[in-house]
Design an enzyme around this catalytic site. Structure first.
Site, PDB file in Angstrom:
ATOM      1  N   THR A  19      52.581  -1.076  15.651  1.00 38.10           N
ATOM      2  CA  THR A  19      51.778  -1.729  14.623  1.00 38.10           C
ATOM      3  C   THR A  19      50.547  -0.887  14.348  1.00 38.10           C
ATOM      4  O   THR A  19      49.998  -0.250  15.254  1.00 38.10           O
ATOM      5  CB  THR A  19      51.344  -3.131  15.066  1.00 38.10           C
ATOM      6  OG1 THR A  19      50.578  -3.029  16.277  1.00 38.10           O
ATOM      7  CG2 THR A  19      52.552  -4.017  15.309  1.00 38.10           C
ATOM      8  N   GLY A  21      46.883  -0.516  11.563  1.00 39.55           N
ATOM      9  CA  GLY A  21      45.810  -1.318  11.030  1.00 39.55           C
ATOM     10  C   GLY A  21      46.216  -2.164   9.854  1.00 39.55           C
ATOM     11  O   GLY A  21      45.622  -3.213   9.599  1.00 39.55           O
ATOM     12  N   MET A  22      47.275  -1.740   9.153  1.00 36.73           N
ATOM     13  CA  MET A  22      47.653  -2.469   7.950  1.00 36.73           C
ATOM     14  C   MET A  22      49.152  -2.615   7.780  1.00 36.73           C
ATOM     15  O   MET A  22      49.601  -3.195   6.791  1.00 36.73           O
ATOM     16  CB  MET A  22      47.068  -1.780   6.713  1.00 36.73           C
ATOM     17  CG  MET A  22      47.360  -0.303   6.634  1.00 36.73           C
ATOM     18  SD  MET A  22      46.445   0.544   5.326  1.00 36.73           S
ATOM     19  CE  MET A  22      47.361   0.012   3.896  1.00 36.73           C
ATOM     20  N   VAL A  25      55.679  -0.919  11.863  1.00 34.19           N
ATOM     21  CA  VAL A  25      56.667   0.153  11.771  1.00 34.19           C
ATOM     22  C   VAL A  25      57.896  -0.247  12.579  1.00 34.19           C
ATOM     23  O   VAL A  25      57.787  -0.657  13.743  1.00 34.19           O
ATOM     24  CB  VAL A  25      56.097   1.486  12.297  1.00 34.19           C
ATOM     25  CG1 VAL A  25      57.131   2.605  12.137  1.00 34.19           C
ATOM     26  CG2 VAL A  25      54.816   1.852  11.571  1.00 34.19           C
ATOM     27  N   ASP A 134      42.644  10.957   8.427  1.00 30.84           N
ATOM     28  CA  ASP A 134      42.837  10.181   9.655  1.00 30.84           C
ATOM     29  C   ASP A 134      43.617  10.992  10.685  1.00 30.84           C
ATOM     30  O   ASP A 134      44.558  10.491  11.307  1.00 30.84           O
ATOM     31  CB  ASP A 134      43.566   8.876   9.341  1.00 30.84           C
ATOM     32  CG  ASP A 134      43.461   7.861  10.490  1.00 30.84           C
ATOM     33  OD1 ASP A 134      42.520   7.985  11.302  1.00 30.84           O
ATOM     34  OD2 ASP A 134      44.313   6.961  10.569  1.00 30.84           O
TER      35      ASP A 134
END
Length: 362
Positions: A19, A21-22, A25, A134
Site C-alpha cells: 500500500t 500513500g494514495m 498495489v 520521490d
C-alpha cells in the site's frame, strides 16, 4: 471494494503487494498475454477527490511515455467501478529499502553500480521533461538478476505543467527531499539528484543523511550540516565521498549538472571498474558491460640513445652542408686554431659543430 478481476476479467488479482500513500498495489495475472503484472488501484477516498484522481491519471500517462530498461514499464490504464488503475511491469526482487535493512551497508563498488543504473533512468526521464520528485529506497526495485528499476512516477510532473499540489503541501518522502522541494520552491531535475545522493549515502552508511519525520522537523533542522560520509564509513573512497557530499549541497547549482554527469563522477570515483555503461554510451543501456576507457594503442618509444644519435647525425649533416658552402665561397683552408674541436661522442660533436658554426658561418 474487494478487487478480484479488472478489465472484464482480463486481469485476475492474486494478492496484495503493498500500500502507498494514495493507492494499493496488487499482484495479478494478465490472462490475455499470460504474464504476471502489478496493478496499482487508486484508493476509494482519493478517487473521489478530483485533484488526486487527476494526479493518478497523469502518472499513468507520463510513465507510459518512458521506455527504459531501468524504469518500471506501464502496460495499461483503466477504470473499475469509478476507481482508476494502472497495469505495470511486475518486478521480481526486493526494494533498496529492504536491502539496506537486511544488509545494513553495501559495498562501495556495488553502490556505484546501483547509482549508475538509477542515473541512466533519471537521465532518460529528465530528457523527456519529467522530474520524479520521490526518489527513495522504497521506489528503487532491485531485480533478482541485479537490474535496478525506478518505480512510482506518481508525483512526477512535467516541468512545464501546472503544479497540482495544494498550497503549503509538499510531495515526497521527508528524509530524501531536496531543500528546495521541502521549501515549496521551483523543483528541477537537480532535486532528483539530491534524492538519489541521499539514497546512495544511506546504502553506504546504513542511515539517511538527514533524519526527519515531518516537514516541521525538516524546517527546524534545515541548516544542520550533513555528517561527512567518511566519519560514518572510514573506508569509503575519498573521491566517492566527495561526489555524494556535493550531490547533497543545499544550493542546486553546486550539485552535478545532470544525471549523466553524476554517473560520470560516480564511475570515476568507484574503487573497482563499474559493470554498468554510462548514460549516453554506445552500448545498449540494458547490457552489463564494464565501463572502461576506450582502448588506445600505445605509441612505440624510441630508445634515448638512438634518439640522441639521430639528432646528432641530423645536426652534423646540416652543419656539414653549411661548412661546405662556406668553403666554396672561401676556398682557403681554415687555420688550425679555427678547426672544430675533437669530441668523444656524437652529442658532443654536434655541440662543438653548433658552437663553431655560430662563430664562422657567414
Amino acid at each position: 471494494m474487494t478487487v478480484q478481476a479488472l478489465a472484464r476479467g482480463r486481469y485476475t488479482v492474486e494478492r496484495t503487494l503493498g500500500t502507498g500513500g494514495m493507492a494499493l498495489v496488487y499482484l495479478a495475472r494478465d490472462e490475455e498475454l499470460g504474464r504476471p503484472v502489478a496493478i496499482k488501484v487508486l484508493g476509494e477516498r482519493f478517487a473521489a477527490d478530483p485533484e488526486f484522481r487527476e494526479r493518478f491519471v497523469r502518472e499513468a500517462r507520463m510513465a507510459a511515455r518512458l521506455s527504459h530498461p531501468n524504469i518500471v514499464s506501464v502496460y495499461d490504464v483503466g477504470e473499475e467501478d469509478g476507481q482508476p488503475y494502472i497495469v505495470m511491469e511486475c518486478v521480481e526482487g526486493t526494494t533498496l529499502a529492504e536491502e539496506v535493512t537486511r544488509r545494513k551497508r553495501l559495498l562501495a563498488a556495488e553502490v556505484v553500480d546501483l547509482g549508475l543504473q538509477a542515473c541512466a533512468a533519471l537521465a532518460h526521464a529528465h530528457e523527456s521533461g519529467l522530474v520524479h520528485r520521490d526518489v527513495k529506497p522504497q521506489n528503487l526495485l532491485l531485480r533478482e538478476d541485479g537490474v535496478l528499476k525506478i518505480a512510482d512516477f506518481g508525483i512526477a510532473r512535467a516541468e512545464e505543467a501546472t503544479r497540482l499540489t495544494r498550497i503549503g503541501t509538499v510531495l515526497g518522502t521527508v528524509q530524501y527531499l531536496s531543500p528546495e522541494q521541502a521549501a515549496g520552491e521551483h523543483v528541477t531535475a537537480a532535486a532528483d539528484l539530491y534524492s538519489l545522493g541521499a539514497v546512495l549515502y544511506e546504502l553506504l552508511s546504513g542511515r539517511p543523511p538527514r533524519r526527519f519525520e515531518s516537514l516541521a522537523e525538516l524546517d527546524a533542522g534545515r541548516d544542520e550540516p550533513v555528517a561527512p560520509l567518511g566519519e560514518l564509513v572510514p573506508d569509503v573512497p575519498a573521491a566517492l565521498e566527495d561526489v555524494l557530499m556535493r550531490s547533497l549541497a543545499r544550493n542546486p547549482s553546486y550539485r552535478p549538472e545532470s544525471a549523466a554527469v553524476f554517473a560520470q563522477e560516480l564511475a570515476a570515483a568507484s574503487p573497482e571498474p563499474p559493470t554498468q555503461p554510462l548514460p549516453g554510451a554506445s552500448e545498449p543501456r540494458d547490457s552489463v558491460v564494464a565501463a572502461r576507457p576506450p582502448a588506445v594503442r600505445p605509441r612505440r618509444r624510441i630508445p634515448l640513445w638512438l634518439a640522441g644519435l639521430l639528432a646528432g647525425a641530423a645536426v652534423v649533416f646540416a652543419l656539414a652542408f653549411l661548412v661546405g658552402r662556406a668553403l666554396r665561397d672561401n676556398p682557403s683552408p681554415a687555420p688550425a686554431a679555427d678547426r672544430v674541436p675533437p669530441a668523444s661522442s656524437p652529442a658532443e660533436r654536434a655541440q662543438n659543430l653548433a658552437d663553431w658554426i655560430r662563430e664562422h658561418a657567414p
